[in-house]
Write a protein that holds these residues in place. Structure first.
Motif, PDB file in Angstrom:
ATOM      1  N   PRO A  17       0.826  -1.220   0.000  1.00 56.92           N
ATOM      2  CA  PRO A  17       0.000   0.000   0.000  1.00 56.92           C
ATOM      3  C   PRO A  17       0.852   1.259   0.000  1.00 56.92           C
ATOM      4  CG  PRO A  17       0.115  -0.902   2.204  1.00 56.92           C
ATOM      5  CD  PRO A  17       0.837  -1.880   1.317  1.00 56.92           C
ATOM      6  N   GLN A  18       0.214   2.381  -0.281  1.00 52.47           N
ATOM      7  CA  GLN A  18       0.925   3.653  -0.274  1.00 52.47           C
ATOM      8  C   GLN A  18       1.185   4.133   1.147  1.00 52.47           C
ATOM      9  OE1 GLN A  18      -1.008   7.578  -1.406  1.00 52.47           O
ATOM     10  NE2 GLN A  18       0.329   7.308  -3.185  1.00 52.47           N
ATOM     11  N   SER A  19       0.192   4.011   2.030  1.00 53.59           N
ATOM     12  CA  SER A  19       0.354   4.484   3.405  1.00 53.59           C
ATOM     13  C   SER A  19      -0.465   3.631   4.362  1.00 53.59           C
ATOM     14  CB  SER A  19      -0.069   5.960   3.526  1.00 53.59           C
ATOM     15  OG  SER A  19      -1.415   6.117   3.136  1.00 53.59           O
ATOM     16  N   ILE A  20      -0.071   3.692   5.635  1.00 48.89           N
ATOM     17  CA  ILE A  20      -0.741   2.937   6.699  1.00 48.89           C
ATOM     18  C   ILE A  20      -1.157   3.917   7.796  1.00 48.89           C
ATOM     19  CG2 ILE A  20      -0.224   1.419   8.654  1.00 48.89           C
ATOM     20  CD1 ILE A  20       1.179  -0.426   6.786  1.00 48.89           C
ATOM     21  N   TYR A  21      -2.361   3.714   8.305  1.00 46.77           N
ATOM     22  CA  TYR A  21      -2.915   4.573   9.355  1.00 46.77           C
ATOM     23  C   TYR A  21      -3.063   3.727  10.613  1.00 46.77           C
ATOM     24  CZ  TYR A  21      -5.743   8.619  10.873  1.00 46.77           C
ATOM     25  OH  TYR A  21      -6.216   9.749  11.508  1.00 46.77           O
ATOM     26  N   SER A  22      -2.341   4.085  11.662  1.00 40.72           N
ATOM     27  CA  SER A  22      -2.361   3.289  12.893  1.00 40.72           C
ATOM     28  C   SER A  22      -2.509   4.203  14.100  1.00 40.72           C
ATOM     29  CB  SER A  22      -1.059   2.483  13.023  1.00 40.72           C
ATOM     30  OG  SER A  22       0.027   3.350  13.320  1.00 40.72           O
ATOM     31  N   ASP A  23      -2.656   3.587  15.268  1.00 35.80           N
ATOM     32  CA  ASP A  23      -2.634   4.375  16.502  1.00 35.80           C
ATOM     33  C   ASP A  23      -1.177   4.611  16.898  1.00 35.80           C
ATOM     34  OD1 ASP A  23      -1.746   1.981  17.612  1.00 35.80           O
ATOM     35  OD2 ASP A  23      -3.723   1.439  18.399  1.00 35.80           O
ATOM     36  N   ARG A  24      -0.960   5.109  18.113  1.00 28.83           N
ATOM     37  CA  ARG A  24       0.399   5.446  18.538  1.00 28.83           C
ATOM     38  C   ARG A  24       1.008   4.367  19.433  1.00 28.83           C
ATOM     39  NH1 ARG A  24       1.646  11.200  18.099  1.00 28.83           N
ATOM     40  NH2 ARG A  24       0.079  12.108  16.722  1.00 28.83           N
ATOM     41  N   HIS A  25       0.598   3.130  19.205  1.00 26.58           N
ATOM     42  CA  HIS A  25       1.147   2.008  19.955  1.00 26.58           C
ATOM     43  C   HIS A  25       2.653   1.938  19.728  1.00 26.58           C
ATOM     44  CE1 HIS A  25       1.827  -2.164  21.236  1.00 26.58           C
ATOM     45  NE2 HIS A  25       0.665  -2.094  21.851  1.00 26.58           N
ATOM     46  N   THR A  26       3.383   1.514  20.750  1.00 30.52           N
ATOM     47  CA  THR A  26       4.849   1.476  20.652  1.00 30.52           C
ATOM     48  C   THR A  26       5.345   0.488  19.608  1.00 30.52           C
ATOM     49  OG1 THR A  26       4.866  -0.087  22.509  1.00 30.52           O
ATOM     50  CG2 THR A  26       5.236   2.237  23.011  1.00 30.52           C
ATOM     51  N   THR A  27       4.468  -0.379  19.110  1.00 28.87           N
ATOM     52  CA  THR A  27       4.860  -1.257  18.004  1.00 28.87           C
ATOM     53  C   THR A  27       5.143  -0.432  16.752  1.00 28.87           C
ATOM     54  OG1 THR A  27       3.534  -3.088  18.851  1.00 28.87           O
ATOM     55  CG2 THR A  27       4.111  -3.170  16.514  1.00 28.87           C
ATOM     56  N   PHE A  28       4.409   0.670  16.590  1.00 27.69           N
ATOM     57  CA  PHE A  28       4.529   1.479  15.377  1.00 27.69           C
ATOM     58  C   PHE A  28       5.403   2.710  15.555  1.00 27.69           C
ATOM     59  CE2 PHE A  28       0.022  -0.049  15.735  1.00 27.69           C
ATOM     60  CZ  PHE A  28       0.183  -1.153  14.909  1.00 27.69           C
ATOM     61  N   ARG A  29       5.472   3.221  16.771  1.00 24.15           N
ATOM     62  CA  ARG A  29       6.096   4.528  16.984  1.00 24.15           C
ATOM     63  C   ARG A  29       6.848   4.527  18.304  1.00 24.15           C
ATOM     64  NH1 ARG A  29       4.148   9.432  19.389  1.00 24.15           N
ATOM     65  NH2 ARG A  29       4.700  11.313  18.221  1.00 24.15           N
ATOM     66  N   SER A  30       8.097   4.919  18.261  1.00 25.39           N
ATOM     67  CA  SER A  30       8.899   4.961  19.480  1.00 25.39           C
ATOM     68  C   SER A  30       8.323   5.981  20.457  1.00 25.39           C
ATOM     69  CB  SER A  30      10.343   5.342  19.148  1.00 25.39           C
ATOM     70  OG  SER A  30      11.076   5.583  20.342  1.00 25.39           O
ATOM     71  N   PRO A  31       8.264   5.635  21.741  1.00 24.54           N
ATOM     72  CA  PRO A  31       7.754   6.607  22.736  1.00 24.54           C
ATOM     73  C   PRO A  31       8.636   7.852  22.838  1.00 24.54           C
ATOM     74  CG  PRO A  31       8.720   4.676  23.814  1.00 24.54           C
ATOM     75  CD  PRO A  31       8.632   4.354  22.351  1.00 24.54           C
ATOM     76  N   LYS A  32       9.847   7.787  22.298  1.00 19.21           N
ATOM     77  CA  LYS A  32      10.748   8.939  22.345  1.00 19.21           C
ATOM     78  C   LYS A  32      10.500   9.912  21.200  1.00 19.21           C
ATOM     79  CE  LYS A  32      14.545   6.486  24.648  1.00 19.21           C
ATOM     80  NZ  LYS A  32      15.974   6.089  24.561  1.00 19.21           N
ATOM     81  N   THR A  33       9.637   9.519  20.239  1.00 24.68           N
ATOM     82  CA  THR A  33       9.345  10.389  19.104  1.00 24.68           C
ATOM     83  C   THR A  33       8.735  11.700  19.592  1.00 24.68           C
ATOM     84  OG1 THR A  33       8.927   8.471  17.690  1.00 24.68           O
ATOM     85  CG2 THR A  33       8.089  10.592  16.920  1.00 24.68           C
ATOM     86  N   GLY A  34       9.325  12.799  19.154  1.00 27.11           N
ATOM     87  CA  GLY A  34       8.829  14.111  19.549  1.00 27.11           C
ATOM     88  C   GLY A  34       9.288  14.558  20.920  1.00 27.11           C
ATOM     89  N   GLN A  35      10.132  13.748  21.587  1.00 23.97           N
ATOM     90  CA  GLN A  35      10.576  14.071  22.939  1.00 23.97           C
ATOM     91  C   GLN A  35      12.003  14.624  22.982  1.00 23.97           C
ATOM     92  OE1 GLN A  35       8.380  13.772  25.502  1.00 23.97           O
ATOM     93  NE2 GLN A  35       6.914  13.144  23.923  1.00 23.97           N
ATOM     94  N   LEU A  36      12.687  14.674  21.833  1.00 19.61           N
ATOM     95  CA  LEU A  36      14.069  15.160  21.831  1.00 19.61           C
ATOM     96  C   LEU A  36      14.119  16.663  22.102  1.00 19.61           C
ATOM     97  CD1 LEU A  36      15.598  13.244  18.779  1.00 19.61           C
ATOM     98  CD2 LEU A  36      15.683  12.630  21.202  1.00 19.61           C
ATOM     99  N   THR A  37      15.117  17.081  22.833  1.00 22.23           N
ATOM    100  CA  THR A  37      15.296  18.507  23.114  1.00 22.23           C
ATOM    101  C   THR A  37      15.887  19.200  21.894  1.00 22.23           C
ATOM    102  OG1 THR A  37      17.547  18.202  23.961  1.00 22.23           O
ATOM    103  CG2 THR A  37      15.713  17.968  25.535  1.00 22.23           C
ATOM    104  N   VAL A  38      15.852  20.535  21.913  1.00 26.36           N
ATOM    105  CA  VAL A  38      16.411  21.312  20.802  1.00 26.36           C
ATOM    106  C   VAL A  38      17.899  21.015  20.649  1.00 26.36           C
ATOM    107  CG1 VAL A  38      16.881  23.637  19.957  1.00 26.36           C
ATOM    108  CG2 VAL A  38      14.705  23.140  21.099  1.00 26.36           C
ATOM    109  N   GLU A  39      18.613  20.919  21.787  1.00 28.25           N
ATOM    110  CA  GLU A  39      20.047  20.644  21.739  1.00 28.25           C
ATOM    111  C   GLU A  39      20.323  19.285  21.088  1.00 28.25           C
ATOM    112  OE1 GLU A  39      18.390  21.648  24.357  1.00 28.25           O
ATOM    113  OE2 GLU A  39      19.172  23.701  24.622  1.00 28.25           O
ATOM    114  N   GLU A  40      19.492  18.303  21.414  1.00 30.33           N
ATOM    115  CA  GLU A  40      19.686  16.965  20.846  1.00 30.33           C
ATOM    116  C   GLU A  40      19.414  16.971  19.343  1.00 30.33           C
ATOM    117  OE1 GLU A  40      18.613  13.962  24.553  1.00 30.33           O
ATOM    118  OE2 GLU A  40      16.977  14.893  23.413  1.00 30.33           O
ATOM    119  N   LEU A  41      18.407  17.728  18.933  1.00 35.63           N
ATOM    120  CA  LEU A  41      18.107  17.814  17.500  1.00 35.63           C
ATOM    121  C   LEU A  41      19.222  18.519  16.752  1.00 35.63           C
ATOM    122  CD1 LEU A  41      14.302  18.757  17.669  1.00 35.63           C
ATOM    123  CD2 LEU A  41      15.272  16.576  16.910  1.00 35.63           C
ATOM    124  N   ILE A  42      19.758  19.603  17.355  1.00 37.89           N
ATOM    125  CA  ILE A  42      20.850  20.348  16.718  1.00 37.89           C
ATOM    126  C   ILE A  42      22.088  19.474  16.583  1.00 37.89           C
ATOM    127  CG2 ILE A  42      22.456  22.274  17.025  1.00 37.89           C
ATOM    128  CD1 ILE A  42      20.152  23.843  18.299  1.00 37.89           C
TER     129      ILE A  42
END
Length: 341
Positions: free
Chosen positions: A204-229
């Motif tokens: 398929p082109q795309s998959i729509y799921s919930d935010r279960h840790t099987t699909f998405r790391s719990p750390k997603t979106g949790q990185l600080t600005v310094e870590e991203l830089i």
């Protein structure tokens, strides 16, 4: 009241007396109409009928007759006998209608079946409550454009033990492209479900799921600005990595209502599958998955719809071993001895 062999009900008896009073000129046409809550034209018609045929004219000509298209008493008894079987204890009326036709050769309209069962004091387990209807999102135009995936724990075998059914449904057509049952919701269940999708329908082109840790790391979106830089990133989950290798985009829903297509699928399957399992004596995961392999195609024949445009499913390319994609992969470093843990 009896006139010869004619028996009148209380309502008919009242009508007979009022019309007779009108005939005897004890009351006027308008008064007779008001007493019976009828129009003056109907009073005239009733007077004419009584003068010609007597009280018999007040009895409907079909009274006591059985309609030619009525369901026979024998068929009604067969339907109730079949419904009394233990495996049909929780079957909904629409599903039972299918079973009667497919397994017993009994063809009944839904209204006839519903009438037979309700008159015997049987209510459908799927009886809906009147509630506010929310607007449903329009389907995608192309099959394969968006696949909704999820898993639901349920007592599929009529016991107190719950098993997790993993499923995938195409948003455009409603086709169930994968079904696999395991002890609990897990990565293996989702891998097997996606294996079915890729082999039987395509990638398929795309998959729509919930935010279960099987699909998405719990750390997603949790990185600080310094870590991203500094260039730090969040590793993909094993499922996310496998979808990345296949070129499938992943979209995450914030609420269960956002992926309503598969949530409604669970309502249907939780009603139908336990009955189908009971009919066949299925009570193990192995037997259930063997049945589900064919059942999803039967389900699609009955419930799927035509998409607006061409399919976006991409056939699996030759030379790609799906087992080498839908698996667990880890990066390891060897020590000086050439070994790793």
């Amino acid at each position: 009241m009896k006139e010869g062999l004619i028996t009148l009900s209380q309502e008919q008896l009242k009508t007979f007396k009022v019309i007779h009073s009108f005939i005897d000129k004890s009351i006027t046409r308008q008064q007779a109409a008001e007493l019976l809550s009828l129009s003056t034209r109907q009073i005239t018609r009733l007077k004419k009928g009584i003068l010609q045929s007597g009280a018999e004219s007040l009895i409907h000509k079909n009274t006591g007759r059985k309609p030619a298209h009525a369901v026979s008493d024998e068929t009604k008894e067969n339907v109730l006998s079949i419904h009394s079987k233990p495996e049909f204890r929780e079957v909904n009326f629409l599903h039972f209608q299918d079973i009667l036709y497919e397994d017993y050769g009994i063809a009944l309209s839904y209204s006839s079946l519903s009438s037979i069962l309700k008159k015997s004091g049987i209510e459908s387990p799927m009886k809906k409550k009147i509630r506010h209807r929310t607007h449903r999102r329009k389907r995608k135009a192309h099959s394969g454009q968006l696949i909704q995936i999820d898993a639901t724990p349920f007592e599929w075998f009529g016991t107190s033990i719950k098993y997790a059914l993993h499923g995938a449904i195409d948003d455009a057509t409603g086709d169930v492209v994968g079904l696999y049952m395991t002890q609990n919701e897990c990565l293996f269940g989702y891998f097997e479900m996606m294996r079915q999708c890729c082999l039987d329908f395509g990638i398929p082109q795309s998959i729509y799921s919930d935010r279960h840790t099987t699909f998405r790391s719990p750390k997603t979106g949790q990185l600080t600005v310094e870590e991203l830089i500094s260039g730090k990133t969040v590793n993909l989950t094993q499922f996310g990595r496998s979808m990345h290798e296949l070129g499938v985009d992943m979209i995450f829903a914030n609420t269960p209502q956002a992926k309503g297509r598969i949530e409604r699928l669970w309502v249907t399957l939780q009603s139908r599958l336990p009955v189908e399992f009971a009919k066949r004596g299925i009570n193990t995961l192995t037997a259930a998955n063997e049945f589900l392999a064919n059942y999803r195609f039967q389900y699609n024949e009955k419930f799927s719809v035509e998409p607006e445009s061409d399919s976006l499913f991409v056939p699996l390319q030759e030379g790609i071993d799906i087992d080498e994609v839908l698996c667990i992969k880890h990066t390891r470093k060897t020590d000086n001895a050439g070994t790793f843990s």
